[in-house]
Write an enzyme that holds these catalytic residues in place. Structure first.
Site, PDB file in Angstrom:
ATOM      1  N   SER A 194      45.914  15.256  14.813  1.00  0.00           N
ATOM      2  CA  SER A 194      45.000  16.253  14.243  1.00  0.00           C
ATOM      3  C   SER A 194      43.765  16.340  15.119  1.00  0.00           C
ATOM      4  CB  SER A 194      44.594  15.836  12.823  1.00  0.00           C
ATOM      5  OG  SER A 194      43.498  16.606  12.354  1.00  0.00           O
ATOM      6  N   TYR A 225      40.884   9.155   7.395  1.00  0.00           N
ATOM      7  CA  TYR A 225      41.954  10.049   7.860  1.00  0.00           C
ATOM      8  C   TYR A 225      41.831  10.257   9.360  1.00  0.00           C
ATOM      9  CZ  TYR A 225      44.541  14.375   8.663  1.00  0.00           C
ATOM     10  OH  TYR A 225      45.405  15.318   9.165  1.00  0.00           O
TER      11      TYR A 225
END
Length: 257
Positions: free
Chosen positions: A152, A165
């Site tokens: 990501s 995350y």
């Protein structure tokens, strides 16, 4: 939904896609199967996998639904054995399974931290460990062999409340880079893909109303990528000549800085 792109060199390949019950995983599985690959669908939700496998089969593709939990090594090993029994050796692995559970670090959500680390990082490692022998064997036979990890842009762009995350995704990015030094000399390509804002189920995991509103505002302001956009990028990447490794790809919506 757009028609899958045409990547004829994928015909005859055998792929494993984790997180195949939804989002990028499901879109990638559909694209690979539409281009002639045999695809093993891995996820926890048996009903969703069965539905996707039936759709792929109805469209003329080959798909095997394999219920598996990437946070459980025994489950991953059993899935690998089931896939080899049905399809033989694997030459393409896409690690798409992941969870996104943002909250301020001060909240001390150890439950969320553990779940993200075990799914997003250790789960990727479990799958890599299970299928690396297949990939190296395929490469030794002169065939294309690919490991694709979905990271990501959060791995290097700061988003408040997304610290853990982001840390798991930064680990996946670094893991992919390090693995290239181990697997590249054995002709296994390793690709790390870092999508920006993408319309998937991930945002539905958020249990903090203020963060749900914040993420919703981002989707309202920026036309997001679709799961099919990311799947198309994966299809393009793994269909290159076997001596070409697209090592790291960052894909963003046009309006996302």
């Amino acid at each position: 939904m757009n028609q899958p792109a045409d990547y004829p060199t994928l015909t005859g390949r055998t792929a494993v896609v984790t997180g195949a019950a939804s989002g990028m995983g499901a879109a990638t599985a559909r694209l690979l199967a539409a281009n002639g690959a045999r695809v093993a669908l891995l996820a926890r939700r048996t009903d969703r996998l069965a539905e996707l496998a039936a759709k792929i089969t109805a469209d003329g593709g080959q798909a095997l639904a394999v219920t598996a939990d990437v946070t459980d090594q025994t489950s991953v090993d059993a899935a690998a054995a089931q896939i080899r029994e049905a399809y033989g050796s694997v030459d393409l692995v896409v690690n798409s399974a992941g969870v996104m559970l943002p909250n301020p670090l001060d909240d001390g959500r150890l439950d969320e931290w553990s779940r993200m680390i075990d799914t997003n990082l250790t789960g990727v490692l479990r799958v890599i460990h299970a299928f690396t022998p297949d990939l190296t064997a395929a490469a030794a036979e002169g065939r294309s062999a690919d490991l694709v990890n979905i990271s990501s842009i959060a791995s290097h762009v700061v988003f408040p409340t997304f610290a853990v995350y982001a840390a798991t995704k930064a680990a996946v990015t670094q893991l992919s880079a390090a693995l290239r030094s181990e697997l590249g000399p054995r002709d296994v390509r390793v690709t790390n893909i870092e999508p920006g804002l993408t319309d998937t189920e991930l945002s539905g995991h958020i249990d903090n109303p203020s963060l749900t509103e914040m993420v919703g505002g981002m989707f309202a302001a920026i036309p997001a990528l679709t799961a099919e956009d990311v799947a198309d990028l994966i299809g393009y990447t793994v269909s290159r000549r076997r001596d070409v490794n697209l090592r790291q790809l960052v894909v963003l919506p046009t309006r996302q800085a």
